[in-house]
Motif scaffolding. Structure first.
Motif, PDB file in Angstrom:
ATOM      1  N   LEU A 127       0.835  -1.199   0.000  1.00 33.96           N
ATOM      2  CA  LEU A 127       0.000   0.000   0.000  1.00 33.96           C
ATOM      3  C   LEU A 127       0.869   1.248   0.000  1.00 33.96           C
ATOM      4  N   GLY A 128       1.962   1.220   0.750  1.00 33.55           N
ATOM      5  CA  GLY A 128       2.896   2.344   0.758  1.00 33.55           C
ATOM      6  C   GLY A 128       3.556   2.544  -0.593  1.00 33.55           C
ATOM      7  N   VAL A 129       3.941   1.430  -1.232  1.00 38.14           N
ATOM      8  CA  VAL A 129       4.538   1.506  -2.573  1.00 38.14           C
ATOM      9  C   VAL A 129       3.550   2.120  -3.559  1.00 38.14           C
ATOM     10  N   ALA A 130       2.295   1.682  -3.493  1.00 34.81           N
ATOM     11  CA  ALA A 130       1.271   2.161  -4.424  1.00 34.81           C
ATOM     12  C   ALA A 130       1.002   3.647  -4.254  1.00 34.81           C
ATOM     13  N   GLU A 131       0.968   4.119  -2.991  1.00 39.23           N
ATOM     14  CA  GLU A 131       0.592   5.510  -2.747  1.00 39.23           C
ATOM     15  C   GLU A 131       1.753   6.482  -2.858  1.00 39.23           C
ATOM     16  N   ALA A 132       2.981   5.981  -2.915  1.00 42.97           N
ATOM     17  CA  ALA A 132       4.161   6.846  -2.973  1.00 42.97           C
ATOM     18  C   ALA A 132       4.026   7.853  -4.117  1.00 42.97           C
ATOM     19  N   GLY A 133       4.281   9.098  -3.798  1.00 44.72           N
ATOM     20  CA  GLY A 133       4.267  10.142  -4.813  1.00 44.72           C
ATOM     21  C   GLY A 133       2.985  10.932  -4.900  1.00 44.72           C
ATOM     22  N   PHE A 134       1.907  10.457  -4.256  1.00 43.85           N
ATOM     23  CA  PHE A 134       0.639  11.176  -4.401  1.00 43.85           C
ATOM     24  C   PHE A 134       0.693  12.555  -3.747  1.00 43.85           C
ATOM     25  N   PHE A 135       1.003  12.594  -2.450  1.00 41.73           N
ATOM     26  CA  PHE A 135       0.981  13.883  -1.757  1.00 41.73           C
ATOM     27  C   PHE A 135       2.031  14.863  -2.285  1.00 41.73           C
ATOM     28  N   PRO A 136       3.322  14.479  -2.395  1.00 40.53           N
ATOM     29  CA  PRO A 136       4.284  15.443  -2.942  1.00 40.53           C
ATOM     30  C   PRO A 136       3.988  15.774  -4.397  1.00 40.53           C
ATOM     31  N   GLY A 137       3.375  14.823  -5.114  1.00 41.52           N
ATOM     32  CA  GLY A 137       3.001  15.101  -6.497  1.00 41.52           C
ATOM     33  C   GLY A 137       1.973  16.213  -6.586  1.00 41.52           C
ATOM     34  N   ILE A 138       0.997  16.190  -5.688  1.00 45.09           N
ATOM     35  CA  ILE A 138      -0.013  17.249  -5.690  1.00 45.09           C
ATOM     36  C   ILE A 138       0.583  18.575  -5.219  1.00 45.09           C
ATOM     37  N   ILE A 139       1.492  18.533  -4.241  1.00 42.41           N
ATOM     38  CA  ILE A 139       2.165  19.760  -3.808  1.00 42.41           C
ATOM     39  C   ILE A 139       2.895  20.383  -4.987  1.00 42.41           C
ATOM     40  N   LEU A 140       3.632  19.559  -5.732  1.00 39.19           N
ATOM     41  CA  LEU A 140       4.325  20.045  -6.933  1.00 39.19           C
ATOM     42  C   LEU A 140       3.325  20.547  -7.965  1.00 39.19           C
ATOM     43  N   TYR A 141       2.268  19.793  -8.178  1.00 38.87           N
ATOM     44  CA  TYR A 141       1.251  20.140  -9.164  1.00 38.87           C
ATOM     45  C   TYR A 141       0.627  21.507  -8.877  1.00 38.87           C
ATOM     46  N   LEU A 142       0.360  21.790  -7.607  1.00 39.19           N
ATOM     47  CA  LEU A 142      -0.255  23.076  -7.259  1.00 39.19           C
ATOM     48  C   LEU A 142       0.685  24.259  -7.507  1.00 39.19           C
ATOM     49  N   THR A 143       2.006  24.003  -7.493  1.00 41.18           N
ATOM     50  CA  THR A 143       2.942  25.099  -7.817  1.00 41.18           C
ATOM     51  C   THR A 143       2.870  25.457  -9.299  1.00 41.18           C
ATOM     52  N   TYR A 144       2.321  24.576 -10.128  1.00 44.07           N
ATOM     53  CA  TYR A 144       2.136  24.891 -11.540  1.00 44.07           C
ATOM     54  C   TYR A 144       0.988  25.881 -11.751  1.00 44.07           C
ATOM     55  N   TRP A 145       0.127  26.020 -10.731  1.00 44.31           N
ATOM     56  CA  TRP A 145      -1.107  26.773 -10.898  1.00 44.31           C
ATOM     57  C   TRP A 145      -1.219  27.996 -10.004  1.00 44.31           C
ATOM     58  N   TYR A 146      -0.556  27.975  -8.842  1.00 43.23           N
ATOM     59  CA  TYR A 146      -0.738  29.065  -7.881  1.00 43.23           C
ATOM     60  C   TYR A 146       0.543  29.864  -7.653  1.00 43.23           C
ATOM     61  N   PRO A 147       0.490  31.185  -7.788  1.00 39.61           N
ATOM     62  CA  PRO A 147       1.619  32.035  -7.397  1.00 39.61           C
ATOM     63  C   PRO A 147       1.861  31.933  -5.899  1.00 39.61           C
TER      64      PRO A 147
END
Length: 443
Positions: A127-147
């Motif tokens: 389960l940890g392997v599967a979920e790896a990257g979700f939270f930091p991925g969204i943190i990174l993703y939001l920097t693409y959209w928000y100043p």
């Protein structure tokens, strides 16, 4: 001419119409969906705390076995975190986040098949392997959209899924345990199945719903795309004017290591409470359903405090006090709770601890995103999150070890208080260049 005037207006004391409309459009499009996705992500990660109310006795799991199972999730998470976030940068958010959600939903539902120690450990690791990257991925993703000016409040809006997953999930999980015996399954088995299926369905929707980058957003007007590109480009240029870091330099940066240790202290307190609070509350003599509702109380107050605190941080453009002070508050509250025996007072103090934890949640991630961009940001954010989440193993294990040695969970909370205490001190020692964070805005 009008377009140039509009963009310039965004740098003035008042927000321009194009700025307001762009941020509003992005927020309505992305935040509710991402909150829903993170809600199920976090619920599938921590519902083990409620399953344990009946599962531990039925499968004869000791406190240490449960702690290992709760914590081994974060070992798999740690190993695959950085590669997963780099894959998101390469393949795009819509495809990679969809992949993560479908696989974690399936494995979460398969937790219903746990029959002993080995299957428990294996499925939690996967389960940890599967979920790896979700939270930091969204943190990174939001920097693409928000100043930068908007990040704390919208990172907090996204992270609201964490306390809300308990506010809603705790009562629901408690009630699902009441399905014991339905169709020959135990209540804890139904809990894993019913709470895992929505993640699979939402993951399929994610593939088609998420937009990878602003330039591909057909739901933004040409003027809105141009304004957003201009603002974000100026912020990236301001960061790189100071120093453009490669991926390797970012991963070995002393500041990244320091932030990883801060996050370690934060996560240790968060998961120590998350996995053990249901059992602490159950010991008050409550039913499973009552335990669910009472457990939700600290997280309800934490939700409200997190949003207000993040807005205050954005308004004052101050980060250090807004991260460090809540961590110190959490440390004090956890320490005090270890000396209490009255259920009401224990819940009051643990509510204060939850408020401290969640107040620093959204604001913390403005610290690394203030000076990192591109692949360096993807790798560093993932590293901070992966090292920090090792405390997801350490925090619950620490309480389980102390409980098995002393017979008291409260003593474990006292030891746990050391983690946010050290983290809070590190924040004040490390500091933060707020002027650098907001340099690209021209304000």
């Amino acid at each position: 001419m009008s377009q140039t005037t509009t963009y310039a207006g965004s740098a003035g004391s008042a927000k321009s119409e194009i700025e307001t409309s762009t941020i509003r459009a992005i927020s309505w499009r992305l935040i509710p969906f991402l909150v829903l996705a993170y809600f199920f992500s976090y619920l599938d990660r921590v519902n083990l705390g409620f399953a344990a109310l009946t599962m531990n006795a039925e499968l004869k799991f000791t406190p240490l076995i449960f702690s290992w199972g709760a914590g081994i999730f974060f070992i798999g998470y740690f190993i695959f975190e950085v590669p997963s976030n780099l894959a998101l940068e390469k393949f795009g958010a819509s495809r990679w986040i969809a992949r993560i959600m479908v696989t974690w939903g399936i494995i979460s539902a398969l937790m219903a098949l746990v029959s002993g120690v080995t299957s428990f450990y294996v499925l939690r690791f996967l389960l940890g392997v599967a979920e790896a990257g979700f939270f930091p991925g969204i943190i990174l993703y939001l920097t693409y959209w928000y100043p930068a000016e908007y990040r704390a409040r919208f990172l907090a809006a996204f992270a609201i899924a964490v306390p809300v997953s308990t506010v809603i999930g705790a009562p629901v999980s408690g009630l699902l345990l009441g399905l014991d015996g339905a169709m020959g399954l135990k209540g804890w088995q139904w809990l894993f199945i019913i709470e895992g299926i929505p993640s699979v369905l939402l993951g399929i929707v994610t593939w088609f719903y998420l937009t990878d980058r602003p330039e591909k957003a057909d739901w933004l007007s040409a003027d809105q795309k141009a304004w957003l590109k201009s603002r974000l480009d100026s912020e990236i240029a301001a960061k790189q004017a100071v120093k453009h870091l490669s991926l390797g330099e970012a991963l070995s940066s002393p500041k990244v290591i320091m932030l990883s240790l801060v996050y370690f202290g934060f996560v240790g307190a968060l998961y120590g409470m998350q996995f053990w609070l249901p059992q602490i509350v159950k010991a008050f003599g409550l039913t499973n359903a009552q335990t669910g509702f009472v457990t939700a109380i600290p997280y309800l107050f934490g939700t409200i405090a997190m949003i207000l605190w993040a807005r205050h941080s954005d308004a004052t453009r101050e980060r250090v006090m807004h991260v460090g002070a809540p961590l110190l508050l959490t440390a004090v509250a956890l320490a005090v709770s270890s000396y209490l025996t009255d259920p009401t007072m224990t819940m009051v103090v643990l509510t204060v601890a939850a408020i401290g934890v969640f107040c620093c949640f959204g604001v913390f991630w403005t610290l690394p995103t203030a000076w990192l961009s591109g692949t360096a940001a993807a790798g560093a954010i993932a590293l901070i999150n992966s090292i920090g989440n090792l405390a997801g193993f350490g925090g619950p294990y620490l309480i389980g070890w102390v409980k098995e040695a002393t017979g008291q969970t409260s003593t474990g909370l006292l030891v746990l208080a050391v983690l946010p205490l050290i983290a809070g001190i590190l924040v004040f020692v490390g500091g933060h260049e707020s002027k650098h964070e907001f340099a690209g805005q021209g304000r």
